[in-house]
Write a protein that holds these residues in place. Structure first.
Motif, PDB file in Angstrom:
ATOM      1  N   PRO A  35       0.802  -1.227   0.000  1.00 16.11           N
ATOM      2  CA  PRO A  35       0.000   0.000   0.000  1.00 16.11           C
ATOM      3  C   PRO A  35       0.837   1.281   0.000  1.00 16.11           C
ATOM      4  CG  PRO A  35      -0.958  -1.589   1.501  1.00 16.11           C
ATOM      5  CD  PRO A  35       0.364  -2.165   1.052  1.00 16.11           C
ATOM      6  N   GLY A  36       2.014   1.223   0.613  1.00 14.95           N
ATOM      7  CA  GLY A  36       2.886   2.394   0.627  1.00 14.95           C
ATOM      8  C   GLY A  36       3.338   2.817  -0.758  1.00 14.95           C
ATOM      9  N   ASP A  37       3.510   1.856  -1.663  1.00 13.56           N
ATOM     10  CA  ASP A  37       3.918   2.184  -3.030  1.00 13.56           C
ATOM     11  C   ASP A  37       2.858   3.051  -3.717  1.00 13.56           C
ATOM     12  OD1 ASP A  37       6.368   0.691  -2.995  1.00 13.56           O
ATOM     13  OD2 ASP A  37       5.191  -1.132  -3.245  1.00 13.56           O
ATOM     14  N   VAL A  38       1.617   2.690  -3.525  1.00  9.00           N
ATOM     15  CA  VAL A  38       0.518   3.468  -4.111  1.00  9.00           C
ATOM     16  C   VAL A  38       0.415   4.818  -3.407  1.00  9.00           C
ATOM     17  CG1 VAL A  38      -1.961   3.536  -4.534  1.00  9.00           C
ATOM     18  CG2 VAL A  38      -0.707   1.390  -4.803  1.00  9.00           C
ATOM     19  N   ALA A  39       0.531   4.813  -2.090  1.00  6.65           N
ATOM     20  CA  ALA A  39       0.437   6.064  -1.329  1.00  6.65           C
ATOM     21  C   ALA A  39       1.523   7.053  -1.746  1.00  6.65           C
ATOM     22  CB  ALA A  39       0.528   5.773   0.165  1.00  6.65           C
ATOM     23  N   HIS A  40       2.736   6.575  -1.969  1.00  7.35           N
ATOM     24  CA  HIS A  40       3.820   7.469  -2.390  1.00  7.35           C
ATOM     25  C   HIS A  40       3.539   8.095  -3.755  1.00  7.35           C
ATOM     26  CE1 HIS A  40       6.578   6.909   0.920  1.00  7.35           C
ATOM     27  NE2 HIS A  40       6.382   5.608   0.854  1.00  7.35           N
ATOM     28  N   ALA A  41       2.964   7.321  -4.664  1.00  3.69           N
ATOM     29  CA  ALA A  41       2.606   7.869  -5.971  1.00  3.69           C
ATOM     30  C   ALA A  41       1.541   8.951  -5.833  1.00  3.69           C
ATOM     31  CB  ALA A  41       2.120   6.747  -6.892  1.00  3.69           C
ATOM     32  N   VAL A  42       0.548   8.698  -4.988  1.00  2.00           N
ATOM     33  CA  VAL A  42      -0.512   9.688  -4.764  1.00  2.00           C
ATOM     34  C   VAL A  42       0.072  10.947  -4.127  1.00  2.00           C
ATOM     35  CG1 VAL A  42      -2.623  10.163  -3.463  1.00  2.00           C
ATOM     36  CG2 VAL A  42      -2.356   7.979  -4.648  1.00  2.00           C
ATOM     37  N   ALA A  50       4.586  17.639  -8.857  1.00  2.00           N
ATOM     38  CA  ALA A  50       3.736  17.283  -9.995  1.00  2.00           C
ATOM     39  C   ALA A  50       2.910  18.476 -10.476  1.00  2.00           C
ATOM     40  CB  ALA A  50       2.816  16.139  -9.607  1.00  2.00           C
ATOM     41  N   ARG A  51       3.353  19.664 -10.189  1.00  2.42           N
ATOM     42  CA  ARG A  51       2.539  20.843 -10.488  1.00  2.42           C
ATOM     43  C   ARG A  51       2.303  21.072 -11.977  1.00  2.42           C
ATOM     44  NH1 ARG A  51       6.735  25.704  -8.978  1.00  2.42           N
ATOM     45  NH2 ARG A  51       8.085  25.405 -10.781  1.00  2.42           N
ATOM     46  N   HIS A  52       3.096  20.456 -12.827  1.00  2.00           N
ATOM     47  CA  HIS A  52       2.911  20.633 -14.266  1.00  2.00           C
ATOM     48  C   HIS A  52       2.473  19.342 -14.958  1.00  2.00           C
ATOM     49  CE1 HIS A  52       3.305  23.756 -17.254  1.00  2.00           C
ATOM     50  NE2 HIS A  52       3.844  22.897 -18.099  1.00  2.00           N
ATOM     51  N   VAL A  53       2.029  18.375 -14.188  1.00  2.00           N
ATOM     52  CA  VAL A  53       1.558  17.098 -14.726  1.00  2.00           C
ATOM     53  C   VAL A  53       0.053  17.189 -14.933  1.00  2.00           C
ATOM     54  CG1 VAL A  53       1.313  14.620 -14.272  1.00  2.00           C
ATOM     55  CG2 VAL A  53       3.384  15.829 -13.553  1.00  2.00           C
ATOM     56  N   THR A  54      -0.375  16.898 -16.156  1.00  2.00           N
ATOM     57  CA  THR A  54      -1.810  16.926 -16.461  1.00  2.00           C
ATOM     58  C   THR A  54      -2.173  15.752 -17.357  1.00  2.00           C
ATOM     59  OG1 THR A  54      -1.481  18.313 -18.403  1.00  2.00           O
ATOM     60  CG2 THR A  54      -1.962  19.446 -16.338  1.00  2.00           C
ATOM     61  N   MET A  55      -3.380  15.235 -17.179  1.00  2.00           N
ATOM     62  CA  MET A  55      -3.970  14.241 -18.077  1.00  2.00           C
ATOM     63  C   MET A  55      -3.073  13.026 -18.331  1.00  2.00           C
ATOM     64  SD  MET A  55      -6.868  15.684 -18.510  1.00  2.00           S
ATOM     65  CE  MET A  55      -7.593  14.686 -19.774  1.00  2.00           C
ATOM     66  N   GLN A  56      -2.459  12.496 -17.285  1.00  2.41           N
ATOM     67  CA  GLN A  56      -1.591  11.330 -17.429  1.00  2.41           C
ATOM     68  C   GLN A  56      -2.203  10.128 -16.740  1.00  2.41           C
ATOM     69  OE1 GLN A  56       1.282  11.344 -19.341  1.00  2.41           O
ATOM     70  NE2 GLN A  56       0.394  13.318 -19.873  1.00  2.41           N
ATOM     71  N   HIS A  57      -1.897   8.969 -17.268  1.00  3.26           N
ATOM     72  CA  HIS A  57      -2.323   7.698 -16.694  1.00  3.26           C
ATOM     73  C   HIS A  57      -1.125   7.147 -15.931  1.00  3.26           C
ATOM     74  CE1 HIS A  57      -4.260   3.528 -17.481  1.00  3.26           C
ATOM     75  NE2 HIS A  57      -3.422   3.457 -16.477  1.00  3.26           N
ATOM     76  N   LEU A  58      -1.241   7.029 -14.621  1.00  2.94           N
ATOM     77  CA  LEU A  58      -0.143   6.541 -13.801  1.00  2.94           C
ATOM     78  C   LEU A  58      -0.450   5.123 -13.330  1.00  2.94           C
ATOM     79  CD1 LEU A  58       2.518   7.075 -12.292  1.00  2.94           C
ATOM     80  CD2 LEU A  58       1.145   7.950 -10.399  1.00  2.94           C
ATOM     81  N   THR A  59       0.379   4.187 -13.743  1.00  2.00           N
ATOM     82  CA  THR A  59       0.203   2.792 -13.367  1.00  2.00           C
ATOM     83  C   THR A  59       1.267   2.430 -12.338  1.00  2.00           C
ATOM     84  OG1 THR A  59      -0.595   2.311 -15.583  1.00  2.00           O
ATOM     85  CG2 THR A  59       0.068   0.434 -14.253  1.00  2.00           C
ATOM     86  N   VAL A  60       0.834   2.002 -11.162  1.00  2.00           N
ATOM     87  CA  VAL A  60       1.758   1.637 -10.092  1.00  2.00           C
ATOM     88  C   VAL A  60       1.665   0.121  -9.919  1.00  2.00           C
ATOM     89  CG1 VAL A  60       2.392   2.040  -7.678  1.00  2.00           C
ATOM     90  CG2 VAL A  60       1.330   3.878  -9.013  1.00  2.00           C
ATOM     91  N   ASP A  61       2.416  -0.596 -10.767  1.00  4.40           N
ATOM     92  CA  ASP A  61       2.331  -2.065 -10.754  1.00  4.40           C
ATOM     93  C   ASP A  61       3.671  -2.762 -10.955  1.00  4.40           C
ATOM     94  OD1 ASP A  61       2.859  -1.719 -13.434  1.00  4.40           O
ATOM     95  OD2 ASP A  61       1.086  -2.778 -14.145  1.00  4.40           O
ATOM     96  N   GLY A  62       4.766  -2.022 -10.845  1.00  4.92           N
ATOM     97  CA  GLY A  62       6.076  -2.633 -10.981  1.00  4.92           C
ATOM     98  C   GLY A  62       6.423  -3.077 -12.393  1.00  4.92           C
ATOM     99  N   GLY A  63       5.639  -2.631 -13.377  1.00  9.52           N
ATOM    100  CA  GLY A  63       5.874  -3.012 -14.762  1.00  9.52           C
ATOM    101  C   GLY A  63       5.081  -4.223 -15.208  1.00  9.52           C
ATOM    102  N   ALA A  64       4.188  -4.725 -14.372  1.00 12.60           N
ATOM    103  CA  ALA A  64       3.456  -5.957 -14.688  1.00 12.60           C
ATOM    104  C   ALA A  64       2.583  -5.830 -15.933  1.00 12.60           C
ATOM    105  CB  ALA A  64       2.598  -6.389 -13.503  1.00 12.60           C
ATOM    106  N   THR A  65       2.046  -4.649 -16.214  1.00 12.27           N
ATOM    107  CA  THR A  65       1.181  -4.522 -17.383  1.00 12.27           C
ATOM    108  C   THR A  65       1.946  -4.155 -18.642  1.00 12.27           C
ATOM    109  OG1 THR A  65       0.686  -2.229 -16.796  1.00 12.27           O
ATOM    110  CG2 THR A  65      -0.874  -3.916 -16.070  1.00 12.27           C
ATOM    111  N   LEU A  66       3.167  -3.686 -18.494  1.00  7.54           N
ATOM    112  CA  LEU A  66       4.034  -3.352 -19.631  1.00  7.54           C
ATOM    113  C   LEU A  66       3.311  -2.501 -20.679  1.00  7.54           C
ATOM    114  CD1 LEU A  66       5.812  -6.799 -20.080  1.00  7.54           C
ATOM    115  CD2 LEU A  66       6.675  -4.780 -18.897  1.00  7.54           C
ATOM    116  N   GLU A  67       2.622  -1.469 -20.231  1.00  7.73           N
ATOM    117  CA  GLU A  67       1.938  -0.565 -21.162  1.00  7.73           C
ATOM    118  C   GLU A  67       2.940   0.304 -21.875  1.00  7.73           C
ATOM    119  OE1 GLU A  67      -1.294   1.602 -19.523  1.00  7.73           O
ATOM    120  OE2 GLU A  67      -2.000  -0.093 -18.355  1.00  7.73           O
ATOM    121  N   HIS A  68       2.531   0.827 -22.996  1.00  9.41           N
ATOM    122  CA  HIS A  68       3.397   1.720 -23.750  1.00  9.41           C
ATOM    123  C   HIS A  68       2.922   3.148 -23.668  1.00  9.41           C
ATOM    124  CE1 HIS A  68       0.278   0.133 -26.418  1.00  9.41           C
ATOM    125  NE2 HIS A  68       0.293   1.289 -27.013  1.00  9.41           N
TER     126      HIS A  68
END
Length: 68
Positions: A35-42, A50-68
């Motif tokens: 749970p701490g891994d997700v909490a740190h991302a949040v 993250a003040r200039h981050v907009t409209m991004q999909h953030l996946t916190v899964d250690g690379g398991a989904t291997l999205e591009h």
């Protein structure tokens, strides 16, 4: 939550390693998130870092989904 998806009596080590023959890529970072891994991302997204981050999909899964 992830343990509920494990089938066939696989161990944590087997899930992390994956099984490409069964289309299970595993977890490239080599460990199950806690749970701490997700909490740190949040917290990062809520911070000024993250003040200039907009409209991004953030996946916190250690690379398991291997999205591009």
């Amino acid at each position: 939550m992830q343990r509920q998806l494990w089938t066939g009596g696989r161990t944590e080590a087997q899930v992390i390693a994956g099984d490409l023959g069964a289309y299970r890529p595993g977890i490239p970072l080599g460990r199950i998130a806690d749970p701490g891994d997700v909490a740190h991302a949040v917290l990062c997204l809520l911070s000024d870092a993250a003040r200039h981050v907009t409209m991004q999909h953030l996946t916190v899964d250690g690379g398991a989904t291997l999205e591009h």
